[in-house]
Design a protein around this motif. Structure first.
Motif, PDB file in Angstrom:
ATOM      1  N   GLU A 117       7.680   2.047   3.981  1.00 38.67           N
ATOM      2  CA  GLU A 117       7.137   1.411   5.186  1.00 38.67           C
ATOM      3  C   GLU A 117       5.648   1.725   5.286  1.00 38.67           C
ATOM      4  OE1 GLU A 117       9.410   1.842   8.758  1.00 38.67           O
ATOM      5  OE2 GLU A 117      11.317   1.935   7.674  1.00 38.67           O
ATOM      6  N   ALA A 118       4.938   1.317   4.253  1.00 37.64           N
ATOM      7  CA  ALA A 118       3.561   1.756   4.018  1.00 37.64           C
ATOM      8  C   ALA A 118       2.639   1.590   5.218  1.00 37.64           C
ATOM      9  CB  ALA A 118       2.990   1.004   2.812  1.00 37.64           C
ATOM     10  N   THR A 119       2.729   0.459   5.893  1.00 39.49           N
ATOM     11  CA  THR A 119       1.774   0.223   6.975  1.00 39.49           C
ATOM     12  C   THR A 119       2.109   1.015   8.233  1.00 39.49           C
ATOM     13  OG1 THR A 119       2.999  -1.728   7.753  1.00 39.49           O
ATOM     14  CG2 THR A 119       1.259  -2.089   6.117  1.00 39.49           C
ATOM     15  N   TYR A 130      -2.581  -2.046   6.432  1.00 42.92           N
ATOM     16  CA  TYR A 130      -2.279  -3.256   5.665  1.00 42.92           C
ATOM     17  C   TYR A 130      -1.932  -2.903   4.231  1.00 42.92           C
ATOM     18  CZ  TYR A 130      -2.971  -7.972   3.726  1.00 42.92           C
ATOM     19  OH  TYR A 130      -2.796  -9.188   3.108  1.00 42.92           O
ATOM     20  N   GLU A 131      -1.004  -3.662   3.680  1.00 49.84           N
ATOM     21  CA  GLU A 131      -0.728  -3.636   2.242  1.00 49.84           C
ATOM     22  C   GLU A 131      -0.833  -5.070   1.737  1.00 49.84           C
ATOM     23  OE1 GLU A 131       2.247  -0.948   0.161  1.00 49.84           O
ATOM     24  OE2 GLU A 131       3.316  -2.871   0.104  1.00 49.84           O
ATOM     25  N   PRO A 132      -1.752  -5.342   0.804  1.00 48.31           N
ATOM     26  CA  PRO A 132      -1.956  -6.725   0.356  1.00 48.31           C
ATOM     27  C   PRO A 132      -0.667  -7.358  -0.172  1.00 48.31           C
ATOM     28  CG  PRO A 132      -3.720  -5.314  -0.441  1.00 48.31           C
ATOM     29  CD  PRO A 132      -2.694  -4.413   0.159  1.00 48.31           C
ATOM     30  N   VAL A 133      -0.468  -8.619   0.187  1.00 43.57           N
ATOM     31  CA  VAL A 133       0.707  -9.361  -0.281  1.00 43.57           C
ATOM     32  C   VAL A 133       0.564  -9.699  -1.747  1.00 43.57           C
ATOM     33  CG1 VAL A 133       2.055 -11.468   0.034  1.00 43.57           C
ATOM     34  CG2 VAL A 133       1.117 -10.272   2.029  1.00 43.57           C
ATOM     35  N   ARG A 134      -0.667 -10.011  -2.175  1.00 41.20           N
ATOM     36  CA  ARG A 134      -0.947 -10.352  -3.569  1.00 41.20           C
ATOM     37  C   ARG A 134      -2.078  -9.474  -4.079  1.00 41.20           C
ATOM     38  NH1 ARG A 134      -3.096 -16.102  -3.857  1.00 41.20           N
ATOM     39  NH2 ARG A 134      -4.541 -15.149  -2.380  1.00 41.20           N
ATOM     40  N   ALA A 135      -2.099  -9.245  -5.367  1.00 44.12           N
ATOM     41  CA  ALA A 135      -3.196  -8.481  -5.959  1.00 44.12           C
ATOM     42  C   ALA A 135      -4.532  -9.155  -5.691  1.00 44.12           C
ATOM     43  CB  ALA A 135      -2.971  -8.332  -7.465  1.00 44.12           C
ATOM     44  N   GLU A 136      -4.549 -10.490  -5.687  1.00 41.64           N
ATOM     45  CA  GLU A 136      -5.787 -11.231  -5.474  1.00 41.64           C
ATOM     46  C   GLU A 136      -6.387 -10.985  -4.094  1.00 41.64           C
ATOM     47  OE1 GLU A 136      -3.116 -13.916  -8.081  1.00 41.64           O
ATOM     48  OE2 GLU A 136      -2.916 -12.439  -6.475  1.00 41.64           O
ATOM     49  N   GLY A 155     -13.496   2.905  14.192  1.00 37.75           N
ATOM     50  CA  GLY A 155     -12.393   3.815  13.931  1.00 37.75           C
ATOM     51  C   GLY A 155     -11.853   3.655  12.531  1.00 37.75           C
ATOM     52  N   PRO A 156     -10.887   4.490  12.147  1.00 40.08           N
ATOM     53  CA  PRO A 156     -10.329   4.429  10.805  1.00 40.08           C
ATOM     54  C   PRO A 156      -9.364   3.271  10.618  1.00 40.08           C
ATOM     55  CG  PRO A 156      -9.312   6.208  12.063  1.00 40.08           C
ATOM     56  CD  PRO A 156     -10.390   5.629  12.927  1.00 40.08           C
ATOM     57  N   VAL A 157      -9.318   2.758   9.402  1.00 41.65           N
ATOM     58  CA  VAL A 157      -8.351   1.742   9.004  1.00 41.65           C
ATOM     59  C   VAL A 157      -7.689   2.214   7.707  1.00 41.65           C
ATOM     60  CG1 VAL A 157      -9.634  -0.130  10.096  1.00 41.65           C
ATOM     61  CG2 VAL A 157     -10.073   0.424   7.698  1.00 41.65           C
ATOM     62  N   TYR A 158      -6.575   1.587   7.352  1.00 41.38           N
ATOM     63  CA  TYR A 158      -5.792   2.072   6.208  1.00 41.38           C
ATOM     64  C   TYR A 158      -5.287   0.907   5.372  1.00 41.38           C
ATOM     65  CZ  TYR A 158      -1.718   3.901   3.679  1.00 41.38           C
ATOM     66  OH  TYR A 158      -0.802   4.225   2.709  1.00 41.38           O
ATOM     67  N   MET A 159      -5.321   1.094   4.037  1.00 41.56           N
ATOM     68  CA  MET A 159      -4.743   0.128   3.112  1.00 41.56           C
ATOM     69  C   MET A 159      -3.913   0.845   2.057  1.00 41.56           C
ATOM     70  SD  MET A 159      -7.642  -2.749   2.363  1.00 41.56           S
ATOM     71  CE  MET A 159      -8.857  -1.566   1.799  1.00 41.56           C
ATOM     72  N   SER A 160      -2.710   0.346   1.836  1.00 46.09           N
ATOM     73  CA  SER A 160      -1.840   0.805   0.752  1.00 46.09           C
ATOM     74  C   SER A 160      -1.927  -0.229  -0.365  1.00 46.09           C
ATOM     75  CB  SER A 160      -0.407   0.929   1.271  1.00 46.09           C
ATOM     76  OG  SER A 160       0.514   1.055   0.211  1.00 46.09           O
ATOM     77  N   ILE A 161      -2.340   0.192  -1.560  1.00 47.63           N
ATOM     78  CA  ILE A 161      -2.619  -0.766  -2.626  1.00 47.63           C
ATOM     79  C   ILE A 161      -1.769  -0.439  -3.854  1.00 47.63           C
ATOM     80  CG2 ILE A 161      -4.410  -1.788  -4.092  1.00 47.63           C
ATOM     81  CD1 ILE A 161      -6.467  -0.854  -2.003  1.00 47.63           C
ATOM     82  N   PRO A 162      -0.856  -1.353  -4.250  1.00 52.85           N
ATOM     83  CA  PRO A 162      -0.029  -1.111  -5.435  1.00 52.85           C
ATOM     84  C   PRO A 162      -0.870  -0.821  -6.671  1.00 52.85           C
ATOM     85  CG  PRO A 162       0.862  -2.933  -4.172  1.00 52.85           C
ATOM     86  CD  PRO A 162      -0.475  -2.589  -3.548  1.00 52.85           C
ATOM     87  N   MET A 163      -0.407   0.119  -7.466  1.00 50.32           N
ATOM     88  CA  MET A 163      -1.227   0.622  -8.564  1.00 50.32           C
ATOM     89  C   MET A 163      -1.470  -0.422  -9.654  1.00 50.32           C
ATOM     90  SD  MET A 163       1.598   3.274 -10.149  1.00 50.32           S
ATOM     91  CE  MET A 163       0.532   3.854 -11.449  1.00 50.32           C
TER      92      MET A 163
END
Length: 536
Positions: A117-119, A130-136, A155-163
């Motif tokens: 539940e990354a976000t 946010y976690e991008p739906v597509r790599a693009e 303020g701070p923001v967060y992104m979870s990015i698949p490797m």
């Protein structure tokens, strides 16, 4: 043959454009695809624990006035960072925090090292998750993150990015945008506020951290002098916004409902600019406002305005609001000038052994250069700092905005790195309690690796003094775990690469402090002190 463009190369080009070329991090396996072939024009600041990484980036962003980029390890690393993320959120610090996510092929199976539940994990302490739906989508996600972090309230923001996103082919990204980071107040409502201020018999001003963050220090002084109004420091402040040696400074308001209400007695109008109404802790019942006292609040944060327990609020950049108020309010020359805050500054005829915190601060007041910046996380001695080491310049005092400890030691590193980034040379001094130091002691390693001339003055009283003070106030005897015997702070500091000394007298403290100002490494000065009952 032209090398194929990827999400990695396109994103790094965007980061260059946005001037996000310093990365604060603690690398993990899921982040290595982001960090691969790390460019020579970027700087990587290694912190040995994620909470320290966040605090370093926090003050780096505050000092440089730009968002800071943070890269954390997935899931557990983000969890480690949350404690100091709370401080960045309350302090309106623009941070862009990224973490690695497991390979997209594996995510559906809840894999090891995945962001479950990354976000949701960093909420509620980020503005956007946010976690991008597509790599693009990765570069555009960075562009939005930049806008979200910087736009008020920052303020701070967060992104979870698949490797596996980083090596995905991508032609480019050409939608770089500029944006505003200041919002002007409603002038009609501000004019109505100004009329109430001008009509006030005995106004009080309370300047909070938002004022200094908005660059409003000089305007705040001008407004107080024009109104001939007493100025109080907002409770539990993390940035000072008014010179604490000024004749109009009335000291800090206090921390509890009762102490704030009692302090405001006699004022018919209180104008709170750039602060919450109010940060309270602990709960000591009393009047939120004395009878016959009204309150006005100006803040850049809708949440802060909505949370106020009393008064009328106005949204807008506090710096711009003060500039406009200066032309709108009437001179207060007819008012009786407030009495200067009493400064007892009482020291014993013979020095104590161990020293008292007041003696430590008095010694530092004799030898500190005028442009010294202090980062304070000696929570039981804040009143002594205001008495002996008053903040007299903009951007020269920093403390945690959250109330948690473990922020101050790495925050001093961030201030020094931020000063280096903008070409400013000034002494950076961390005033740290021996208990606080242990939460983030590994930040000393980063200070040493970057050859930062940070001076840490660690007051060793062998206990959590602030908690013992709360135990008395809250009538909770017998609380365990409040003593800290047996910690060899100097040896630990040397192990991380710092210069470290132990002192017992003010003469030794002054001498070692002066030596530390020109040392080639960060210095940890351990001072044996008496436990201090905190002013609550």
């Amino acid at each position: 043959m032209t090398e194929q463009s990827t999400v990695h190369s396109v994103t790094y080009d965007l980061l260059r454009t946005l001037k996000l070329t310093t990365v604060f991090g603690n690398p993990g396996s899921t982040e290595q695809t982001f960090l691969q072939d790390f460019p020579k024009d970027f700087t990587y600041v290694l912190g040995l624990q994620e909470a320290s990484v966040i605090a370093m980036a926090d003050t780096f962003a505050q000092v440089t006035g730009r968002p800071a980029l943070v890269n954390l390890h997935s899931s557990a690393g983000v969890g480690n960072a949350v404690g100091n993320l709370v401080a960045a959120y309350h302090g309106n610090t623009p941070l862009i925090i990224t973490s690695g996510q497991q390979h997209r092929e594996l995510v559906i199976g809840d894999p090891y090292l995945g962001n479950r539940e990354a976000t949701e994990l960093p909420k509620p302490w980020v503005k956007w998750s946010y976690e991008p739906v597509r790599a693009e989508d990765v570069p555009e996600a960075f562009m939005r993150a930049y806008a979200m972090a910087l736009q008020p309230p920052a303020g701070p923001v967060y992104m979870s990015i698949p490797m596996d996103d980083w090596n995905h082919p991508l032609a480019g990204f050409d939608r770089v945008r500029t944006l505003s980071d200041r919002v002007a107040p409603d002038t009609a409502r501000l004019r109505a506020f100004a009329e109430r201020v001008s009509a006030s018999r005995s106004p009080a001003l309370v300047f909070g951290p938002e004022v200094d963050r908005a660059g409003g220090w000089d305007q705040a002084v001008a407004l107080a002098e024009k109104l001939r109004a007493v100025v109080y420091g907002s409770p539990l402040l993390d940035r000072a916004s008014f010179p604490e040696d000024h004749a109009l400074f009335g000291g800090p308001l206090g921390m509890s409902v009762k102490s704030v209400g009692d302090r405001l007695r006699g004022h018919d109008l209180v104008v709170v600019i750039g602060a919450e109404v109010f940060r309270y802790y602990p709960y000591v019942p009393g009047e939120y406002l004395p009878e016959g006292t009204e309150l006005l609040q100006i803040t850049g944060s809708p949440d802060v305005a909505a949370a106020a327990r009393m008064g009328d609020s106005l949204l807008g950049d506090p710096g711009l609001a003060i500039e406009l108020l200066l032309d709108m309010v009437a001179e207060g020359s007819a008012r009786t000038a407030p009495q200067p805050m009493p400064r007892p500054r009482a020291l014993p005829k013979e020095p104590n052994s161990p020293l008292t915190p007041a003696e430590v601060y008095a010694a530092l007041s004799r030898v500190r250069p005028p442009d010294t910046v202090f980062v304070n996380e000696s929570t039981s001695t804040m009143a002594e700092q205001i008495e002996w080491l008053p903040t007299t310049r903009s951007q020269s005092f920093f403390a945690t905005a959250s109330g948690g400890i473990g922020w101050g030691t790495p925050a001093a590193v961030g201030v020094a790195l931020g000063d280096r980034e903008r070409g400013v040379q000034r002494p950076v001094v961390g005033l740290i309690g021996d208990g606080s130091l242990q939460y983030s002691v590994q930040a000393l390693y980063t200070a040493a690796q970057h050859n930062l001339r940070v001076v840490y003055v660690v007051m060793r009283n062998h206990e959590y003094s602030i908690l013992k003070s709360f135990a008395v106030l809250e009538e909770t005897p017998g609380v365990p775990g409040l003593d800290l015997p047996g910690i060899d702070i100097a040896s630990v500091a040397r192990g991380f690469g710092c210069r470290a000394v132990e002192v017992k007298t003010t003469e030794d403290l002054e001498r070692e402090f002066m030596t530390a100002l020109t040392a080639d490494a960060p210095t940890v000065i351990v001072v044996e002190t008496q436990p201090q009952k905190a002013s609550l």
